[in-house]
Motif scaffolding. Structure first.
Motif, mmCIF file in Angstrom:
data_model
loop_
_atom_site.group_PDB
_atom_site.id
_atom_site.type_symbol
_atom_site.label_atom_id
_atom_site.label_comp_id
_atom_site.label_asym_id
_atom_site.label_seq_id
_atom_site.Cartn_x
_atom_site.Cartn_y
_atom_site.Cartn_z
ATOM 1 N N ASP A 1 68.979 17.220 28.769
ATOM 2 C CA ASP A 1 68.186 16.204 29.469
ATOM 3 C C ASP A 1 67.401 16.808 30.625
ATOM 4 O O ASP A 1 66.237 16.463 30.851
ATOM 5 C CB ASP A 1 69.093 15.081 29.980
ATOM 6 C CG ASP A 1 69.657 14.223 28.856
ATOM 7 O OD1 ASP A 1 69.114 14.266 27.727
ATOM 8 O OD2 ASP A 1 70.660 13.521 29.104
ATOM 9 N N ALA B 1 65.982 20.503 23.554
ATOM 10 C CA ALA B 1 65.123 19.883 24.568
ATOM 11 C C ALA B 1 63.681 19.799 24.068
ATOM 12 O O ALA B 1 63.007 18.782 24.284
ATOM 13 C CB ALA B 1 65.194 20.665 25.874
ATOM 14 N N LEU C 1 60.276 19.823 30.891
ATOM 15 C CA LEU C 1 59.198 19.969 29.908
ATOM 16 C C LEU C 1 58.169 18.847 30.048
ATOM 17 O O LEU C 1 56.989 19.050 29.785
ATOM 18 C CB LEU C 1 59.769 19.986 28.486
ATOM 19 C CG LEU C 1 60.456 21.273 28.067
ATOM 20 C CD1 LEU C 1 61.261 21.071 26.790
ATOM 21 C CD2 LEU C 1 59.441 22.394 27.881
ATOM 22 N N GLN C 2 58.610 17.687 30.471
ATOM 23 C CA GLN C 2 57.681 16.576 30.675
ATOM 24 C C GLN C 2 57.000 16.654 32.036
ATOM 25 O O GLN C 2 55.857 16.237 32.189
ATOM 26 C CB GLN C 2 58.415 15.243 30.523
ATOM 27 C CG GLN C 2 58.804 14.973 29.087
ATOM 28 C CD GLN C 2 59.587 13.679 28.925
ATOM 29 O OE1 GLN C 2 60.359 13.305 29.804
ATOM 30 N NE2 GLN C 2 59.375 13.010 27.806
ATOM 31 N N LYS D 1 63.476 17.015 21.681
ATOM 32 C CA LYS D 1 63.578 15.723 22.371
ATOM 33 C C LYS D 1 62.227 15.258 22.910
ATOM 34 O O LYS D 1 61.917 14.070 22.892
ATOM 35 C CB LYS D 1 64.597 15.827 23.504
ATOM 36 C CG LYS D 1 64.921 14.506 24.140
ATOM 37 C CD LYS D 1 66.073 14.643 25.105
ATOM 38 C CE LYS D 1 66.438 13.267 25.645
ATOM 39 N NZ LYS D 1 67.642 13.306 26.455
ATOM 40 N N VAL D 2 61.410 16.197 23.401
ATOM 41 C CA VAL D 2 60.093 15.839 23.948
ATOM 42 C C VAL D 2 58.965 16.091 22.945
ATOM 43 O O VAL D 2 57.791 16.062 23.303
ATOM 44 C CB VAL D 2 59.799 16.574 25.277
ATOM 45 C CG1 VAL D 2 60.770 16.151 26.340
ATOM 46 C CG2 VAL D 2 59.786 18.066 25.099
ATOM 47 N N GLU D 3 59.342 16.357 21.707
ATOM 48 C CA GLU D 3 58.393 16.555 20.603
ATOM 49 C C GLU D 3 57.415 17.706 20.854
ATOM 50 O O GLU D 3 56.229 17.598 20.587
ATOM 51 C CB GLU D 3 57.660 15.246 20.309
ATOM 52 C CG GLU D 3 58.599 14.133 19.886
ATOM 53 C CD GLU D 3 57.913 12.792 19.706
ATOM 54 O OE1 GLU D 3 56.700 12.693 19.986
ATOM 55 O OE2 GLU D 3 58.594 11.851 19.304
ATOM 56 N N LYS D 4 57.920 18.803 21.377
ATOM 57 C CA LYS D 4 57.122 20.021 21.555
ATOM 58 C C LYS D 4 57.722 21.175 20.754
ATOM 59 O O LYS D 4 57.438 22.328 21.021
ATOM 60 C CB LYS D 4 57.040 20.412 23.032
ATOM 61 C CG LYS D 4 56.195 19.494 23.863
ATOM 62 C CD LYS D 4 56.042 20.014 25.276
ATOM 63 C CE LYS D 4 55.177 19.097 26.108
ATOM 64 N NZ LYS D 4 55.027 19.570 27.494
ATOM 65 N N ALA E 1 64.528 18.785 29.159
ATOM 66 C CA ALA E 1 63.529 17.857 28.634
ATOM 67 C C ALA E 1 62.707 17.247 29.764
ATOM 68 O O ALA E 1 61.484 17.103 29.648
ATOM 69 C CB ALA E 1 64.209 16.767 27.814
ATOM 70 N N GLU E 2 63.362 16.928 30.863
ATOM 71 C CA GLU E 2 62.663 16.378 32.029
ATOM 72 C C GLU E 2 61.663 17.390 32.588
ATOM 73 O O GLU E 2 60.535 17.045 32.936
ATOM 74 C CB GLU E 2 63.676 15.989 33.094
ATOM 75 C CG GLU E 2 63.060 15.345 34.315
ATOM 76 C CD GLU E 2 64.087 15.004 35.380
ATOM 77 O OE1 GLU E 2 63.731 15.088 36.574
ATOM 78 O OE2 GLU E 2 65.235 14.673 35.019
#
Length: 174
Positions: free
Chosen positions: A11, A61, A17-18, A64-67, A14-15
């Motif tokens: 998480d 991760a 990455l966003q 999760k963020v679709e990268k 992922a955060e």
């Protein structure tokens, strides 16, 4: 590491990455403690966040963020560190500068300006990449250039000649 701890790490990654639009995947293995501290200091000064990750957790991760681009996942082998940044070329410049004194870090891949770059041979291209703002500024400068030339000509001696021609043409029409 428990399942809950892994979930927290995923998480967190992922955060990040966003939060950060660009990231570099690098290998910093074999740097001694002093070199690692120097690299971290340079990252801090350049507003680059350096994080050492487990490949499987980073892959999750990315998913999760679709990268999770196939090329990015493919390079996730061996020791991996991630450099998160808001400026696309900052880590590339930092790596290039740091490698004047060391063989590492080695660039595995990068996600910059929406594109994936794979391999250490892409470092020079990443150093020369322009941000969207820089490209817009270049286009605006190019568009302003002809207008500036016309205004300059009108203000100079050519402008006086043009004004004289306009007066002459007006007097002929009357």
């Amino acid at each position: 590491m428990t399942k809950e701890e892994k979930s927290v790490v995923i998480d967190s990654l992922a955060e990040q990455l966003q939060t950060y639009p660009h990231f570099y995947i690098a290998d910093i293995e074999a740097l001694n403690a002093g070199q690692t501290a120097a690299l971290r200091r340079k990252c801090f000064e350049s507003d680059v966040k350096l994080v050492v990750v487990k490949n499987t957790l980073f892959t999750k991760a990315l998913e999760k963020v679709e990268k999770a681009d196939a090329d990015l996942v493919k390079v996730l082998e061996g020791p991996t560190s991630i450099m998160f940044t808001n400026v696309a070329k900052a880590p590339a410049v930092l790596i290039k500068e740091f490698r004047k004194t060391s063989d590492k870090p080695v660039l595995k891949a990068a996600f910059a300006e929406g594109c994936v770059y794979v391999g250490d041979n892409q470092l020079e291209a990443l150093c020369n990449i322009k941000s969207k703002e820089e490209l817009v500024a270049d286009i605006v400068a190019l568009l302003q250039s002809p207008a500036k030339n016309v205004i300059s000509a009108l203000q100079g001696s050519a402008g006086q000649k043009i004004a004289g021609l306009v007066k002459t043409l007006e007097s002929r029409n009357n």
